[in-house]
Scaffold this motif. Sequence first.
Motif, PDB file in Angstrom:
ATOM      1  N   GLN A  41      17.145  26.279 -95.025  1.00 50.33           N
ATOM      2  CA  GLN A  41      17.911  25.047 -94.809  1.00 50.33           C
ATOM      3  C   GLN A  41      19.370  25.223 -95.238  1.00 50.33           C
ATOM      4  O   GLN A  41      20.294  24.776 -94.547  1.00 50.33           O
ATOM      5  CB  GLN A  41      17.284  23.884 -95.574  1.00 50.33           C
ATOM      6  N   ASN A  48      20.070  19.277-100.397  1.00 51.82           N
ATOM      7  CA  ASN A  48      20.746  17.991-100.578  1.00 51.82           C
ATOM      8  C   ASN A  48      21.855  18.037-101.620  1.00 51.82           C
ATOM      9  O   ASN A  48      22.675  17.131-101.693  1.00 51.82           O
ATOM     10  CB  ASN A  48      19.753  16.858-100.880  1.00 51.82           C
ATOM     11  N   THR A  59      24.861  19.517 -99.483  1.00 52.71           N
ATOM     12  CA  THR A  59      25.461  18.539 -98.568  1.00 52.71           C
ATOM     13  C   THR A  59      26.248  17.444 -99.284  1.00 52.71           C
ATOM     14  O   THR A  59      26.819  16.574 -98.617  1.00 52.71           O
ATOM     15  CB  THR A  59      24.389  17.888 -97.674  1.00 52.71           C
TER      16      THR A  59
END
Length: 249
Positions: free
Chosen positions: A19, A198, A201
């Motif tokens: 990811q 996360n 980001t």
Amino acid sequence: MKKKALIVWGGWDGHEPEQVASIFQGILQEENVEVEVSDTLEAYADPEKLKSLDLIIPHWTMGEIEKNLVNNISEAVMSGVGIAGCHGGMCDSFRNNVDWQFMTGGNWVAHPGNDGVEYMVNIKHSSSGLLEGIEDFKVVSEQYYLHVDPAVEVLATTRFPVVVGPHSLNTPVDMPVVWTKRWGLGRVFYSSLGHVANVVTMPQVTQIMRNGFLWAAEGKGLYKGMKAPTYGAVGNGNNRVYSGMGDSN
């Protein structure tokens, strides 16, 4: 002419390497960089291909790597190719390879309190403008304690201790979070932020990585035509002369 980058992801799945690699790919493509993504360390097997790149982004945690592959990466970076990465994907990649640690500038040793610790990232005023416009910010994640090369230029820090532990009675320390250094003609960039996707980001973290990628990738063009330094004799001249990485003492 488009710059070229290679992202190599793998190792411990807890860092969500696939990811994170995808996020990094998106950042680079937004900057018109041609990106190759690989999930095998054999991507480092062709030294000439590596030297043709502008940027290498490793995102591989707690792995083992053949010495010749590290040599290939090191020689590419010494020739001017940039290397940039984050968290355990770059500075907890290969615990048994000190050449990798020397090149990247540090290695993870602890994250007191594990995941979920709230801590501050403090932006430092330095000769580098890489983090200009980014203010101090809070992160809830792993707070990395690293053994760090004193040669790095520190661009951001975090204060320890936050969590009580065996380190708590020591004098408080400002641990590097973001740094740069040189390896031969190559630019090295690292951020300890980015435990999982996360965190990467978060707007501040994304901007830090974007700036770092672009800075590292620009080095090759700046130093084009210069001869890359290699290990040489020091001191009284009786020391061994090194022409590359991985030689035994």
